[in-house]
Design a protein around this motif. Structure first.
Motif, mmCIF file in Angstrom:
data_model
loop_
_atom_site.group_PDB
_atom_site.id
_atom_site.type_symbol
_atom_site.label_atom_id
_atom_site.label_comp_id
_atom_site.label_asym_id
_atom_site.label_seq_id
_atom_site.Cartn_x
_atom_site.Cartn_y
_atom_site.Cartn_z
ATOM 1 N N ARG A 1 50.135 112.759 115.705
ATOM 2 C CA ARG A 1 49.672 114.007 115.086
ATOM 3 C C ARG A 1 50.838 114.886 114.628
ATOM 4 O O ARG A 1 50.758 115.528 113.591
ATOM 5 C CB ARG A 1 48.759 114.808 116.025
ATOM 6 C CG ARG A 1 47.456 114.107 116.349
ATOM 7 C CD ARG A 1 46.548 114.998 117.174
ATOM 8 N NE ARG A 1 46.116 116.180 116.435
ATOM 9 C CZ ARG A 1 45.088 116.198 115.605
ATOM 10 N NH1 ARG A 1 44.381 115.098 115.401
ATOM 11 N NH2 ARG A 1 44.742 117.316 114.982
ATOM 12 N N VAL A 2 51.920 114.935 115.413
ATOM 13 C CA VAL A 2 53.102 115.702 115.035
ATOM 14 C C VAL A 2 54.332 114.827 115.245
ATOM 15 O O VAL A 2 54.523 114.268 116.329
ATOM 16 C CB VAL A 2 53.239 116.993 115.864
ATOM 17 C CG1 VAL A 2 54.539 117.720 115.515
ATOM 18 C CG2 VAL A 2 52.053 117.911 115.628
ATOM 19 N N ALA A 3 55.156 114.690 114.216
ATOM 20 C CA ALA A 3 56.414 113.944 114.325
ATOM 21 C C ALA A 3 57.504 114.888 114.820
ATOM 22 O O ALA A 3 57.753 115.933 114.211
ATOM 23 C CB ALA A 3 56.799 113.353 112.972
ATOM 24 N N VAL A 4 58.136 114.542 115.935
ATOM 25 C CA VAL A 4 59.135 115.414 116.560
ATOM 26 C C VAL A 4 60.515 114.786 116.407
ATOM 27 O O VAL A 4 60.687 113.576 116.572
ATOM 28 C CB VAL A 4 58.801 115.628 118.055
ATOM 29 C CG1 VAL A 4 59.832 116.549 118.706
ATOM 30 C CG2 VAL A 4 57.401 116.198 118.213
ATOM 31 N N VAL B 1 63.014 120.194 107.924
ATOM 32 C CA VAL B 1 63.874 119.911 109.068
ATOM 33 C C VAL B 1 63.957 121.082 110.040
ATOM 34 O O VAL B 1 64.002 120.881 111.265
ATOM 35 C CB VAL B 1 65.280 119.514 108.569
ATOM 36 C CG1 VAL B 1 66.294 119.542 109.706
ATOM 37 C CG2 VAL B 1 65.234 118.138 107.928
ATOM 38 N N VAL B 2 63.982 122.317 109.532
ATOM 39 C CA VAL B 2 64.253 123.497 110.370
ATOM 40 C C VAL B 2 63.370 123.589 111.621
ATOM 41 O O VAL B 2 63.881 123.847 112.718
ATOM 42 C CB VAL B 2 64.151 124.787 109.526
ATOM 43 C CG1 VAL B 2 64.115 126.017 110.422
ATOM 44 C CG2 VAL B 2 65.326 124.882 108.567
ATOM 45 N N PRO B 3 62.053 123.374 111.541
ATOM 46 C CA PRO B 3 61.239 123.511 112.755
ATOM 47 C C PRO B 3 61.468 122.418 113.801
ATOM 48 O O PRO B 3 61.098 122.601 114.965
ATOM 49 C CB PRO B 3 59.794 123.453 112.221
ATOM 50 C CG PRO B 3 59.888 123.699 110.758
ATOM 51 C CD PRO B 3 61.206 123.130 110.355
ATOM 52 N N GLY B 4 62.014 121.261 113.397
ATOM 53 C CA GLY B 4 62.174 120.168 114.336
ATOM 54 C C GLY B 4 60.892 119.395 114.593
ATOM 55 O O GLY B 4 60.831 118.566 115.506
ATOM 56 N N ARG B 5 59.870 119.644 113.822
ATOM 57 C CA ARG B 5 58.602 118.953 113.950
ATOM 58 C C ARG B 5 57.911 118.955 112.588
ATOM 59 O O ARG B 5 58.122 119.852 111.783
ATOM 60 C CB ARG B 5 57.698 119.609 114.997
ATOM 61 C CG ARG B 5 57.396 121.047 114.701
ATOM 62 C CD ARG B 5 56.839 121.799 115.922
ATOM 63 N NE ARG B 5 55.593 121.233 116.383
ATOM 64 C CZ ARG B 5 54.409 121.572 115.895
ATOM 65 N NH1 ARG B 5 54.332 122.451 114.899
ATOM 66 N NH2 ARG B 5 53.312 121.041 116.380
ATOM 67 N N ALA B 6 57.113 117.935 112.320
ATOM 68 C CA ALA B 6 56.464 117.840 111.016
ATOM 69 C C ALA B 6 55.094 117.198 111.176
ATOM 70 O O ALA B 6 54.876 116.369 112.070
ATOM 71 C CB ALA B 6 57.314 117.024 110.042
ATOM 72 N N ARG C 1 59.740 106.622 117.222
ATOM 73 C CA ARG C 1 61.189 106.868 117.165
ATOM 74 C C ARG C 1 61.541 107.474 115.798
ATOM 75 O O ARG C 1 62.360 106.948 115.057
ATOM 76 C CB ARG C 1 61.942 105.553 117.399
ATOM 77 C CG ARG C 1 61.717 104.958 118.775
ATOM 78 C CD ARG C 1 62.055 103.472 118.834
ATOM 79 N NE ARG C 1 63.440 103.209 118.494
ATOM 80 C CZ ARG C 1 64.446 103.244 119.356
ATOM 81 N NH1 ARG C 1 64.216 103.534 120.634
ATOM 82 N NH2 ARG C 1 65.670 102.975 118.979
ATOM 83 N N VAL C 2 60.898 108.588 115.497
ATOM 84 C CA VAL C 2 61.054 109.217 114.192
ATOM 85 C C VAL C 2 62.496 109.648 113.959
ATOM 86 O O VAL C 2 63.018 109.546 112.842
ATOM 87 C CB VAL C 2 60.100 110.420 114.054
ATOM 88 C CG1 VAL C 2 60.336 111.161 112.747
ATOM 89 C CG2 VAL C 2 58.655 109.960 114.146
#
Length: 362
Positions: free
Chosen positions: A123-126, A335-340, A278-279
């Motif tokens: 659901r969220v790539a970290v 990139v800034v939030p560290g999650r997508a 392993r994003v």
């Protein structure tokens, strides 16, 4: 026979691809042979991904993510220089078109696919914003120095560097790339590892690495497979050129197709890595490939320019610069939030689609 192939396919395919390359190099191919060469090209791609993952598991991260990117880029640079030396004025923009295509494929295509696959799985790539942000900043700087500035310099007419400017760009590219590799592998390697506590980090801690003998064998077969990938892409290029001309597409489309073929190993490896949560490693591979493509290609063609006759066009056109600027801005916001989420992945893939569409319909 089937059982034997299943066990040794990763050994057989690279060697067979190298043999096919030896037999077909420098020869005109009829359509049937070209299709068969394409089959071996795909086989070489699959085997290169397998061996790259084996070696990466042995050496660990973040060293592992450098292996495939640097190996492919070194061979790709050799291909570019060879084509430029043999084609003369016809290849004046070859390095620019190839490097720009590589940047768009890696920073939008591979980057977007990695985020999309990771987001669909969890659901969220970290990922680590510090390391990924530094890599993106390095790519943006290298691309601007090498591909944007030549359009605006005035020492030489046209989108070309003067000799001194080309030397500066080459030295700056090598320095930036060297500093990044040092930061990634020595000074701050933790910034390029999977986020602590994730399933990927746990996997890294408990998975048994391959033996030294297996790793050395995989390293050798990886190099053979990559030579097969890039060499067979070169063998197929005349057929690609004739096909592109037959349907009325611009010559720049040839570079895009060849770049996609050459970058297939990175693409498959990144997607498979993202599927295993392993994003971060996938993003390392995408941005590392873009960085290596610029940081190694520009110095190589600067050296080769001693023997290359005619102008060396490096400056991008207006449409290409818009796409590059949009890629950098969107990448920074991603990139800034560290999650997508899958939204960010789709945005990058739409940018990649725009690049491909405009390459075939400028």
């Amino acid at each position: 026979m089937v059982g034997f192939f299943r066990r040794y396919w990763s050994v057989f395919l690279p060697l067979a691809a190298a043999l096919v390359l030896t037999v077909t190099w420098g020869r005109a191919l009829n359509p049937t042979v070209a299709v068969l060469v394409g089959v071996w090209l795909i086989g070489a791609v699959l085997s290169s991904v397998h061996h790259a993952e084996t070696v990466a598991h042995r050496v660990g991260e973040p060293f592992g993510s450098l292996i495939l990117a640097v190996a492919v880029t070194i061979i790709e640079v050799g291909l570019i220089v060879t084509l430029m030396l043999s084609s003369g004025d016809k290849a004046a923009s070859l390095a620019r078109d190839t490097v720009f295509a590589a940047v768009m494929i890696t920073c939008n295509g591979i980057f977007g696919l990695s985020l999309l696959v990771g987001a669909l799985r969890r659901r969220v790539a970290v990922f680590n914003a510090e390391g990924t942000g530094g890599a993106l900043a390095t790519v943006a700087t290298l691309a601007t120095l090498s591909l944007v500035l030549p359009t605006f310099t005035t020492s030489e007419p046209g989108p070309v560097f003067s000799a001194s400017q080309l030397i500066f760009a080459a030295v700056a590219s090598l320095v930036l790339y060297g500093v990044f590799v040092m930061v990634q592998t020595v000074r701050h390697p933790d910034d390029f590892l999977p986020v602590e506590g994730s399933a990927a980090a746990a996997e890294d801690e408990h998975a048994d690495p391959p033996t030294r003998r297996e790793s050395l064998r995989s390293l050798g077969l990886l190099l053979v497979a990559l030579i097969g990938v890039v060499g067979l892409a070169k063998v197929e290029s005349p057929n690609i050129e004739s096909g592109v001309a037959a349907v009325g597409l611009p010559p720049s489309a040839v570079g895009v197709v060849i770049a996609m073929l050459v970058l297939l190993p990175e693409t498959i490896a990144a997607v498979r890595t993202a599927r295993r949560d392993r994003v971060q490693i996938s993003l390392n591979l995408a941005l590392g490939s873009a960085m290596a493509s610029i940081g190694l290609t520009i110095p190589a063609i600067a050296l080769a320019s001693i023997w290359i006759e005619g102008p060396l066009m490096l400056g991008l056109g207006a449409t290409q610069m818009v796409l590059l600027a949009l890629t950098v801005v969107v990448g920074a916001l991603t990139v800034v939030p560290g999650r997508a989420t899958l939204l960010q992945g789709c945005v990058h893939l739409v940018l990649f689609s725009a690049f491909v569409f405009l390459a075939v319909s400028p």
